[in-house]
Scaffold this active site. Structure first.
Site, PDB file in Angstrom:
ATOM      1  N   CYS A   2       0.686  -1.042   0.037  1.00 47.88           N
ATOM      2  CA  CYS A   2      -0.017  -0.121   0.080  1.00 47.88           C
ATOM      3  C   CYS A   2       1.020   1.278  -0.035  1.00 47.88           C
ATOM      4  O   CYS A   2       2.089   1.222   0.357  1.00 47.88           O
ATOM      5  CB  CYS A   2      -0.759   0.092   1.373  1.00 47.88           C
ATOM      6  SG  CYS A   2      -2.141  -1.337   1.372  1.00 47.88           S
ATOM      7  N   ARG A  27       4.903   0.312  -6.508  1.00 44.54           N
ATOM      8  CA  ARG A  27       4.929  -0.657  -5.395  1.00 44.54           C
ATOM      9  C   ARG A  27       3.669  -1.724  -5.638  1.00 44.54           C
ATOM     10  O   ARG A  27       3.692  -2.830  -4.866  1.00 44.54           O
ATOM     11  CB  ARG A  27       4.273  -0.015  -4.092  1.00 44.54           C
ATOM     12  CG  ARG A  27       5.525   1.244  -3.791  1.00 44.54           C
ATOM     13  CD  ARG A  27       5.140   2.147  -2.636  1.00 44.54           C
ATOM     14  NE  ARG A  27       4.761   1.593  -1.645  1.00 44.54           N
ATOM     15  CZ  ARG A  27       5.258   1.795  -0.408  1.00 44.54           C
ATOM     16  NH1 ARG A  27       6.342   2.578  -0.483  1.00 44.54           N
ATOM     17  NH2 ARG A  27       4.888   1.207   0.905  1.00 44.54           N
ATOM     18  N   TRP A  75      -3.095  -2.346  -1.381  1.00 39.76           N
ATOM     19  CA  TRP A  75      -2.717  -3.849  -1.983  1.00 39.76           C
ATOM     20  C   TRP A  75      -3.606  -4.860  -0.855  1.00 39.76           C
ATOM     21  O   TRP A  75      -2.927  -4.708   0.220  1.00 39.76           O
ATOM     22  CB  TRP A  75      -0.898  -4.177  -1.911  1.00 39.76           C
ATOM     23  CG  TRP A  75      -0.732  -5.505  -1.878  1.00 39.76           C
ATOM     24  CD1 TRP A  75      -0.202  -6.170  -0.793  1.00 39.76           C
ATOM     25  CD2 TRP A  75      -0.329  -6.016  -3.188  1.00 39.76           C
ATOM     26  NE1 TRP A  75       0.208  -7.689  -1.291  1.00 39.76           N
ATOM     27  CE2 TRP A  75       0.244  -7.646  -2.828  1.00 39.76           C
ATOM     28  CE3 TRP A  75      -0.299  -5.900  -4.447  1.00 39.76           C
ATOM     29  CZ2 TRP A  75       0.724  -8.314  -3.649  1.00 39.76           C
ATOM     30  CZ3 TRP A  75       0.322  -6.701  -5.299  1.00 39.76           C
ATOM     31  CH2 TRP A  75       0.584  -7.874  -4.785  1.00 39.76           C
ATOM     32  N   ASN A 101      -1.320   1.832   6.065  1.00 38.91           N
ATOM     33  CA  ASN A 101      -0.502   0.745   5.429  1.00 38.91           C
ATOM     34  C   ASN A 101      -0.258  -0.317   6.650  1.00 38.91           C
ATOM     35  O   ASN A 101       0.161   0.208   7.751  1.00 38.91           O
ATOM     36  CB  ASN A 101       0.810   1.422   4.983  1.00 38.91           C
ATOM     37  CG  ASN A 101       0.834   1.946   3.650  1.00 38.91           C
ATOM     38  OD1 ASN A 101      -0.310   2.047   3.077  1.00 38.91           O
ATOM     39  ND2 ASN A 101       1.760   2.481   3.121  1.00 38.91           N
ATOM     40  N   GLY A 102       0.053  -1.463   6.126  1.00 42.02           N
ATOM     41  CA  GLY A 102       0.249  -2.412   7.508  1.00 42.02           C
ATOM     42  C   GLY A 102      -0.685  -3.563   7.675  1.00 42.02           C
ATOM     43  O   GLY A 102      -1.723  -3.634   6.976  1.00 42.02           O
ATOM     44  N   GLU A 483      16.475 -23.924  -6.257  1.00 47.18           N
ATOM     45  CA  GLU A 483      16.122 -22.341  -6.556  1.00 47.18           C
ATOM     46  C   GLU A 483      17.407 -21.556  -6.769  1.00 47.18           C
ATOM     47  O   GLU A 483      17.320 -20.603  -7.232  1.00 47.18           O
ATOM     48  CB  GLU A 483      15.547 -22.201  -5.283  1.00 47.18           C
ATOM     49  CG  GLU A 483      15.110 -20.669  -5.013  1.00 47.18           C
ATOM     50  CD  GLU A 483      14.411 -19.854  -6.146  1.00 47.18           C
ATOM     51  OE1 GLU A 483      13.976 -20.486  -7.140  1.00 47.18           O
ATOM     52  OE2 GLU A 483      14.222 -18.587  -6.298  1.00 47.18           O
ATOM     53  N   LYS A 487      17.597 -18.906  -9.502  1.00 47.18           N
ATOM     54  CA  LYS A 487      18.166 -17.436  -9.783  1.00 47.18           C
ATOM     55  C   LYS A 487      19.465 -17.449 -10.514  1.00 47.18           C
ATOM     56  O   LYS A 487      19.068 -16.262 -10.989  1.00 47.18           O
ATOM     57  CB  LYS A 487      18.533 -17.056  -7.858  1.00 47.18           C
ATOM     58  CG  LYS A 487      17.128 -17.065  -7.172  1.00 47.18           C
ATOM     59  CD  LYS A 487      16.410 -15.854  -7.280  1.00 47.18           C
ATOM     60  CE  LYS A 487      15.201 -15.923  -8.173  1.00 47.18           C
ATOM     61  NZ  LYS A 487      14.388 -17.112  -8.097  1.00 47.18           N
ATOM     62  N   GLU A 490      18.327 -17.404 -14.340  1.00 40.05           N
ATOM     63  CA  GLU A 490      17.327 -16.240 -14.863  1.00 40.05           C
ATOM     64  C   GLU A 490      17.781 -14.908 -15.082  1.00 40.05           C
ATOM     65  O   GLU A 490      17.227 -14.073 -15.838  1.00 40.05           O
ATOM     66  CB  GLU A 490      15.880 -16.492 -14.250  1.00 40.05           C
ATOM     67  CG  GLU A 490      16.092 -16.002 -12.910  1.00 40.05           C
ATOM     68  CD  GLU A 490      14.692 -16.421 -12.264  1.00 40.05           C
ATOM     69  OE1 GLU A 490      13.385 -16.273 -12.825  1.00 40.05           O
ATOM     70  OE2 GLU A 490      14.753 -16.477 -11.020  1.00 40.05           O
ATOM     71  N   HIS A 506      25.658 -41.218 -11.746  1.00 44.93           N
ATOM     72  CA  HIS A 506      24.706 -41.635 -12.864  1.00 44.93           C
ATOM     73  C   HIS A 506      24.688 -40.913 -13.804  1.00 44.93           C
ATOM     74  O   HIS A 506      23.849 -41.288 -14.768  1.00 44.93           O
ATOM     75  CB  HIS A 506      23.379 -41.982 -12.158  1.00 44.93           C
ATOM     76  CG  HIS A 506      23.482 -42.659 -10.583  1.00 44.93           C
ATOM     77  ND1 HIS A 506      23.897 -44.039 -10.806  1.00 44.93           N
ATOM     78  CD2 HIS A 506      23.415 -42.559  -9.473  1.00 44.93           C
ATOM     79  CE1 HIS A 506      23.801 -44.544  -9.635  1.00 44.93           C
ATOM     80  NE2 HIS A 506      23.608 -43.518  -8.772  1.00 44.93           N
ATOM     81  N   LYS A 608       6.711 -11.441 -15.341  1.00 38.96           N
ATOM     82  CA  LYS A 608       6.381 -11.451 -13.587  1.00 38.96           C
ATOM     83  C   LYS A 608       5.199 -12.568 -13.707  1.00 38.96           C
ATOM     84  O   LYS A 608       5.221 -13.306 -12.770  1.00 38.96           O
ATOM     85  CB  LYS A 608       6.186 -10.398 -13.223  1.00 38.96           C
ATOM     86  CG  LYS A 608       5.819 -10.111 -11.710  1.00 38.96           C
ATOM     87  CD  LYS A 608       7.395 -10.579 -11.006  1.00 38.96           C
ATOM     88  CE  LYS A 608       7.134 -10.771  -9.793  1.00 38.96           C
ATOM     89  NZ  LYS A 608       8.268 -11.407  -8.897  1.00 38.96           N
TER      90      LYS A 608
HETATM   91  O1  M6R Z   1       3.010 -16.124  -9.755  1.00 35.90           O
HETATM   92  P1  M6R Z   1       3.438 -17.651  -9.843  1.00 35.90           P
HETATM   93  O2  M6R Z   1       4.229 -17.723  -8.480  1.00 35.90           O
HETATM   94  O3  M6R Z   1       2.727 -18.563 -10.015  1.00 35.90           O
HETATM   95  O4  M6R Z   1       4.865 -17.797 -10.914  1.00 35.90           O
HETATM   96  C1  M6R Z   1       5.260 -18.929 -11.047  1.00 35.90           C
HETATM   97  C2  M6R Z   1       6.682 -18.795 -11.603  1.00 35.90           C
HETATM   98  O5  M6R Z   1       6.596 -18.342 -12.916  1.00 35.90           O
HETATM   99  C3  M6R Z   1       7.551 -17.930 -10.905  1.00 35.90           C
HETATM  100  O6  M6R Z   1       7.638 -18.285  -9.503  1.00 35.90           O
HETATM  101  C4  M6R Z   1       8.934 -17.613 -11.384  1.00 35.90           C
HETATM  102  O7  M6R Z   1       9.509 -18.973 -11.698  1.00 35.90           O
HETATM  103  C5  M6R Z   1       9.800 -16.841 -10.739  1.00 35.90           C
HETATM  104  N1  M6R Z   1       9.407 -15.383 -10.729  1.00 35.90           N
HETATM  105  C6  M6R Z   1      11.158 -16.800 -11.148  1.00 35.90           C
HETATM  106  O8  M6R Z   1      12.098 -16.138 -10.147  1.00 35.90           O
END
Ligand code: M6R
Length: 613
Positions: A2, A27, A75, A101-102, A483, A487, A490, A506, A608
């Site tokens: 927010c 935001r 938000w 906010n909060g 993960e 990171k 990507e 293997h 996103k």
């Molecule tokens: O909005 P979601 O969590 O469903 O999105 C899933 C993936 O597209 C998302 O986690 C994506 O892999 C990450 N933004 C990558 O860091």
């Protein structure tokens, strides 16, 4: 998150408030609103959707005269994104308006109290509790500043509040706890904002309000008071940031800002749900009989959310003794495993709008499974259509690469695991209590781990030119390597892969090339599996790999002679260690991408929110 903006001055407030709200759009939000005082009355306009929508309704502000007002972008957390739930909120009787906010954690109790005193509510928000609580004390003592301080003392949780009362049409009052609030000074104009970005085009001289302080803001003046209402002196600070830096809180990218916000985000996700030695899951009515009868859990998600699911799977199986499988939503939807009414499907999604996860959820429901979702966006399709939904409360995540969304998914996963373990009688009281204690200290431990930033930056400078990097781990460390790998690839575009360390011989070990000393990130935080992990690291090392070990203070000795480089995270309860060990991996990826000159917040080819298949 927010956003708040407020104005007291000689000019018409509404256009300035709209401008401030536009500057807070980055935001993320789902509704917006403005209140101004005019001729001793409050005038309110608010609506679901973007600031442009609100601006259209009030003709760019022209339809709202008045030189004092407050604006807000919301938000959603408590209550869906609707016109009614949008801010500002007005007290029963219409005298006082509040933007907030909060999260007010004890809002349910306060709401009950106010209803017993005859107050009526129009929305589902915790904010309406704040405004009515102020109205209640104001009706009792006739002193608005005192009423604000009294209400603040009764509210638990976090808040930044801007308050306007029709009895004081030329005055704004502000107070805060844990959520930021700044006050700006420009000529005779005074500004209020949750974030300097909203007011930087008007002033660069700002006061930071501290927790519990109260500010009384009028044209040409601001008076500051302590929580006990003793007058205090404050000195303004001059801000040199440009607007882009201000939006990022002074950080170079949203990604690093969001990495640094993780302690706060995880605290939010855990705090209101762990109380008096128990877990409260937002009043979800998941029948205990159902939890006991669950024969199989499928965790269904995409990308990073899926990798958070892998951590949840390991914990569910070990602590709750229930069989759990993680499937990519894109696989699950077309390759439905056998499911029935004893199947629990947990869908994890930051956005709540990912096409594959939505489709998978619908398939699961069609075949009789119950679906519990873990989402960040209130009112999103997945939150609305699942049988039960838990919010991650990460706040809006702007960088495409997930960091704080992932961390809060882990946190909610821990809560769910312990909740299920307790309901199924799989965990004894002592272990349950110890786990809850560890959860309470987790945000502090994440904070401590963030101190590894410089070390991560240094390590990035040693590895950034690699063509290929591999991540290995066992158990929860394997979940993390998925993960860590995600990171890195990507945002840096380095080719990377993650493998279960025991699988190396293997196949994948053929990739280690002594000619280039292929880098291998060996995640070795699990004390139970450290001997096995050390021998996997030796396997790659003897074939020429350069080993970067992520260890804890308890496992570092086993890796010291093997690793070329080490980064040491604090030791912690095994089930929750992923929340610490992920931090250097996120930072490593960030600084490598930075050194390679990559477009960090918006990596190529990625979006996103993936709303198409
Ligand atoms: O909005 P979601 O969590 O469903 O999105 C899933 C993936 O597209 C998302 O986690 C994506 O892999 C990450 N933004 C990558 O860091």
């Amino acid at each position: 998150m927010c956003g708040i903006v407020g104005y007291v001055g000689d000019e018409q407030a509404a256009p300035i408030l709209l401008d401030g709200l536009r500057r807070l759009e980055y935001r993320g939000y789902d509704s917006a609103g403005i209140v101004v005082s005019l001729e001793g009355k409050l005038w309110l306009t608010k609506s679901r959707g973007y600031v442009n929508n609100l601006a259209g309704i009030i003709d760019g502000g022209a339809k709202m005269p008045g030189t004092v007002g407050l604006g807000h972008t919301r938000w959603a957390t408590h209550g869906r994104p609707t016109d009614e739930n949008a801010h500002p909120h007005i007290s029963d009787g219409g005298k006082i308006a509040v933007v907030h906010n909060g999260i007010i954690e004890n809002y349910a109790k306060l709401r009950e109290f106010l209803i017993s005193k005859g107050y009526h509510f129009q929305s589902e928000t915790d904010t309406e509790v704040a405004v009515n609580l102020i109205a209640y004390f104001y009706a009792e003592n006739g002193d608005l500043k005192l009423a604000v301080a009294q209400a603040a003392r009764r509210m638990e949780g976090s808040y930044a509040l801007g308050i306007l009362c029709e009895d004081f049409p030329d005055t704004l009052i502000a107070t805060k706890k844990e959520s930021p609030l700044v006050l700006g000074v420009g000529g005779t104009a005074r500004y209020l904002a949750s974030d300097v970005a909203a007011i930087l085009s008007y002033t660069r001289d700002v006061y930071n309000l501290r927790d519990d302080e109260v500010a009384v803001i009028t044209r040409g003046g601001i008076e500051f008071f302590s929580g006990e209402l003793d007058p205090i002196e404050k000195t303004p600070q001059h801000i040199d940031w440009d607007v882009s830096a201000a939006e990022k809180g002074g950080y170079e990218h949203f990604m690093i800002k969001e990495i640094m916000e993780q302690p706060e985000a995880v605290r939010r996700a855990l705090k209101s749900r762990v109380r008096d030695g128990e877990i409260y899951l937002d009043g979800l009515d998941i029948p205990a009989d159902f939890i006991k009868s669950v024969s199989k859990v499928y965790i269904v998600a995409c990308g990073t959310a899926d990798f958070a699911g892998v951590v949840m799977k390991y914990n569910l199986e070990r602590l709750a003794r229930v069989a759990a499988e993680v499937m990519f939503a894109s696989e699950f939807r077309y390759n439905l495993p056998p499911i029935d009414e004893t199947t629990l499907v947990i869908c994890i999604s930051q956005s709540g709008t990912t096409a594959d996860t939505i489709a998978a959820m619908r398939e699961a429901k069609k075949h009789g499974a119950r679906v519990l979702s873990v989402v960040n966006v209130v009112g999103s399709v997945i939150a609305e259509e699942s049988d039960w939904s838990l919010l991650t409360l990460a706040g809006p995540e702007i960088c495409v690469a997930s960091t704080k969304a992932y961390s809060t998914q882990l946190a909610v996963g821990y809560l769910l695991t312990l909740f299920i373990a307790k309901a199924r009688g799989a965990i004894d009281d002592g272990k349950y209590r110890a786990a809850l204690d560890a959860l309470e200290s987790l945000p502090g431990a994440i904070d401590e781990t963030l101190k590894l930033r410089e070390k991560a930056q240094y390590l990035a400078s040693r590895y950034f030119s690699a063509n290929d990097i591999y991540f290995i781990g066992r158990g929860l460390d394997y979940a993390l390597s998925l993960e860590g790998d995600q990171k890195l690839k990507e945002i840096s575009y380095i080719h990377s892969e993650a493998y279960a360390a025991g699988e190396l011989k293997h196949g994948p070990i053929a990739l280690i090339d002594s000619a280039v000393n292929t880098p291998v990130v060996a995640i070795a935080t699990n004390a139970r599996l450290i001997d096995k992990m050390a021998s996997s690291a030796v396997e790659v090392k003897t074939r020429g790999a350069r080993v970067l070990a992520v260890v804890t203070s308890a496992t570092q000795d086993a890796m010291r002679d093997i690793a070329d480089d080490m980064i040491v995270v604090p030791d912690y309860a095994e089930a929750f260690l992923p929340s610490l060990a992920i931090i250097p991996l996120q930072m490593f990826a960030y600084y490598i991408a930075l050194q390679r000159g990559c477009e960090i917040d918006k990596p190529r080819n990625l979006a996103k929110s993936v709303t198409v298949e």
